[in-house]
Design a protein around this motif. Structure first.
Motif, short mmCIF file in Angstrom:
data_model
loop_
_atom_site.label_atom_id
_atom_site.label_comp_id
_atom_site.label_asym_id
_atom_site.label_seq_id
_atom_site.Cartn_x
_atom_site.Cartn_y
_atom_site.Cartn_z
N LYS A 97 33.67 -2.99 49.73
CA LYS A 97 33.41 -2.31 48.47
C LYS A 97 33.02 -3.34 47.42
O LYS A 97 33.24 -4.53 47.57
N SER B 33 30.99 6.25 44.22
CA SER B 33 32.26 5.52 44.11
C SER B 33 32.97 5.96 42.84
O SER B 33 32.31 6.25 41.83
N PHE B 45 39.05 0.15 41.68
CA PHE B 45 38.36 0.99 42.65
C PHE B 45 39.30 2.05 43.21
O PHE B 45 40.41 1.74 43.64
N GLU B 48 35.27 5.41 47.79
CA GLU B 48 33.82 5.55 47.91
C GLU B 48 33.51 6.55 49.00
O GLU B 48 34.14 6.55 50.07
N ASN B 56 35.54 3.76 51.87
CA ASN B 56 36.51 2.77 51.42
C ASN B 56 37.51 3.45 50.51
O ASN B 56 37.17 4.45 49.83
#
Lengths: 110, 114
Positions: A97, B33, B45, B48, B56
């Motif tokens: 990512k 994302s 994060f 995604e 992910n």
């Protein structure tokens, strides 16, 4: 240790100065390096995109990537008050990512 | 080309409620994302999605979930809201997988939990 380290600042410089913003990283798999600019209460917008090592210039902005040192930089020449924003570095590669730095808050004083 | 759009732009909820946020990517982009941004933690994060599959996932509790539809639009859901969930939630789209391609961000949804 964070994957990406970025000095959060704040950084304050006079108008017309050259600004240097930096990030270091630990993951040698990163191949894509980006700089985003984020104005207050807005989403980040892409400024520069660099693949692998080297320099890239776009107007007053220059991005540098040194993969051997795991270090990237963004230079802003002839800084303007409109450049006042938070600057985020980001990097990714392969199946990973995108990883962002903390962001550096920059103020350009008229 | 229209940019990434997020709805709603602002939300106020109370603890214990749930919320659903929506993101429409740039036309032709297949990756979406999600990120949480707070003053103290920066941009973190969440997950995604690429072609309807979660590719992910970040380090967030199971209360945070998402999905992507066949038209690439995505939603994220937060159940049992906590005060600490107050943040700007950003969605970003890219043509290819997120780690390999430039991500374009939407304006975000500002969530306030009271």
């Amino acid at each position: 240790q964070k994957e990406v380290e970025q000095d959060p600042g704040p950084l304050s410089v006079p108008e017309g100065a050259i600004v240097s913003l930096n990030c270091t990283y630990s993951n040698s798999a990163f191949q894509y390096f980006m700089w985003y600019r984020q104005y207050s209460r807005k989403g980040p917008e892409l400024l520069m995109y660099t693949y692998s090592s080297g320099n890239k210039e776009d107007g007053r902005f220059t991005a540098q990537v040194d993969k051997s040192s795991k270090y990237i930089s963004l230079f802003i020449r002839d800084s303007q008050p409109s450049d006042s924003a938070t600057y985020l570095c980001a990097m990714g590669g392969g199946a990973q990512k995108l990883v962002f730095g903390q962001g550096t808050r920059l103020t350009i004083n008229p | 080309k229209a940019g990434v759009t997020q709805t709603p732009r602002y939300l106020i909820k109370t603890r214990g409620q749930q919320v659903t946020l929506s993101c429409s990517p740039i036309s032709g982009h297949r990756s979406v994302s999600w990120y949480q941004q707070t003053p103290g933690q920066g941009l973190q994060f969440l997950f995604e999605y690429f072609s309807e599959t979660q590719r992910n996932k970040g380090n967030f509790p199971g209360r945070f979930s998402g999905r992507q539809f066949s038209n690439s639009r995505s939603e994220m859901n937060v159940s049992t809201l906590e005060l600490g969930d107050s943040a700007l939630y950003l969605c970003a789209s890219s043509a290819g997988p997120g780690g390999e391609d430039t991500q374009y961000f939407g304006p975000g949804t500002r969530l306030t939990v009271l």
